[in-house]
Design a protein around this motif. Sequence first.
Motif, mmCIF file in Angstrom:
data_model
loop_
_atom_site.group_PDB
_atom_site.id
_atom_site.type_symbol
_atom_site.label_atom_id
_atom_site.label_comp_id
_atom_site.label_asym_id
_atom_site.label_seq_id
_atom_site.Cartn_x
_atom_site.Cartn_y
_atom_site.Cartn_z
ATOM 1 N N GLY A 1 18.691 50.953 3.087
ATOM 2 C CA GLY A 1 19.782 50.521 3.944
ATOM 3 C C GLY A 1 20.776 51.653 4.170
ATOM 4 O O GLY A 1 20.612 52.763 3.669
ATOM 5 N N LEU A 2 21.813 51.356 4.933
ATOM 6 C CA LEU A 2 22.803 52.361 5.296
ATOM 7 C C LEU A 2 23.916 52.426 4.263
ATOM 8 O O LEU A 2 24.263 51.418 3.638
ATOM 9 C CB LEU A 2 23.401 52.029 6.663
ATOM 10 C CG LEU A 2 22.424 51.966 7.835
ATOM 11 C CD1 LEU A 2 23.131 51.483 9.075
ATOM 12 C CD2 LEU A 2 21.807 53.330 8.066
ATOM 13 N N ILE B 1 30.878 52.120 8.319
ATOM 14 C CA ILE B 1 32.248 52.193 8.823
ATOM 15 C C ILE B 1 32.285 53.023 10.100
ATOM 16 O O ILE B 1 32.930 52.641 11.088
ATOM 17 C CB ILE B 1 33.190 52.775 7.753
ATOM 18 C CG1 ILE B 1 33.354 51.774 6.605
ATOM 19 C CG2 ILE B 1 34.555 53.122 8.350
ATOM 20 C CD1 ILE B 1 34.109 52.311 5.415
ATOM 21 N N LEU B 2 31.598 54.169 10.119
ATOM 22 C CA LEU B 2 31.569 55.005 11.319
ATOM 23 C C LEU B 2 30.920 54.274 12.493
ATOM 24 O O LEU B 2 31.389 54.367 13.637
ATOM 25 C CB LEU B 2 30.831 56.317 11.043
ATOM 26 C CG LEU B 2 31.595 57.336 10.196
ATOM 27 C CD1 LEU B 2 30.700 58.518 9.871
ATOM 28 C CD2 LEU B 2 32.828 57.806 10.915
ATOM 29 N N CYS C 1 33.442 51.761 13.814
ATOM 30 C CA CYS C 1 34.504 52.403 14.588
ATOM 31 C C CYS C 1 34.011 52.836 15.959
ATOM 32 O O CYS C 1 34.715 52.687 16.956
ATOM 33 C CB CYS C 1 35.056 53.604 13.815
ATOM 34 S SG CYS C 1 36.011 53.136 12.357
ATOM 35 N N ALA C 2 32.810 53.369 16.019
ATOM 36 C CA ALA C 2 32.250 53.798 17.301
ATOM 37 C C ALA C 2 32.043 52.602 18.224
ATOM 38 O O ALA C 2 32.297 52.676 19.433
ATOM 39 C CB ALA C 2 30.934 54.539 17.079
ATOM 40 N N THR C 3 31.608 51.478 17.655
ATOM 41 C CA THR C 3 31.411 50.275 18.450
ATOM 42 C C THR C 3 32.749 49.763 18.992
ATOM 43 O O THR C 3 32.856 49.417 20.173
ATOM 44 C CB THR C 3 30.730 49.176 17.611
ATOM 45 O OG1 THR C 3 29.522 49.705 17.084
ATOM 46 C CG2 THR C 3 30.439 47.939 18.433
#
Length: 143
Positions: free
Chosen positions: A22-23, A29-30, A33-35
Amino acid sequence: MAKKTKTKAVKVETGEPTTKRGLSRKVKILAGCATMFAIVSGAGGAYLLTQSPAHAVETVEAGPPPIPVPMPVELVASTAQLQASDYQIVSIFRNEAIVATRDNLVRLKIGSSAPGIGTVTAIQAGDNGGGAIVGTDATLKSL
């Protein structure tokens, strides 16, 4: 509050540590934020596109008054009467010349007038970058 420590899960049969799948938290979090940035940017762009042209014209007219053309400048008044010996040729380029006095620079063209030189009748460029400025009252030559 107790400090949490990371523990590695160990396979009972082989004794090798298991790998995480998994991530990581930072990547999640990044990505979040990008979304959010993409959503907010899209909403702002849609808002700007839906504005009526009349509203846009009103905002342009509400700005500061336009600058008058040409811009007003203060006239420079010389305290002493200039003579031809007070000028030095700075540069000559095509049909224009820049000459310097003790206090300021003057741009001369054919037909313009300057105190001590009179009306400029000819501007002659020399081979070494210098030349001559011929006026009705005097002629300036560079060395």
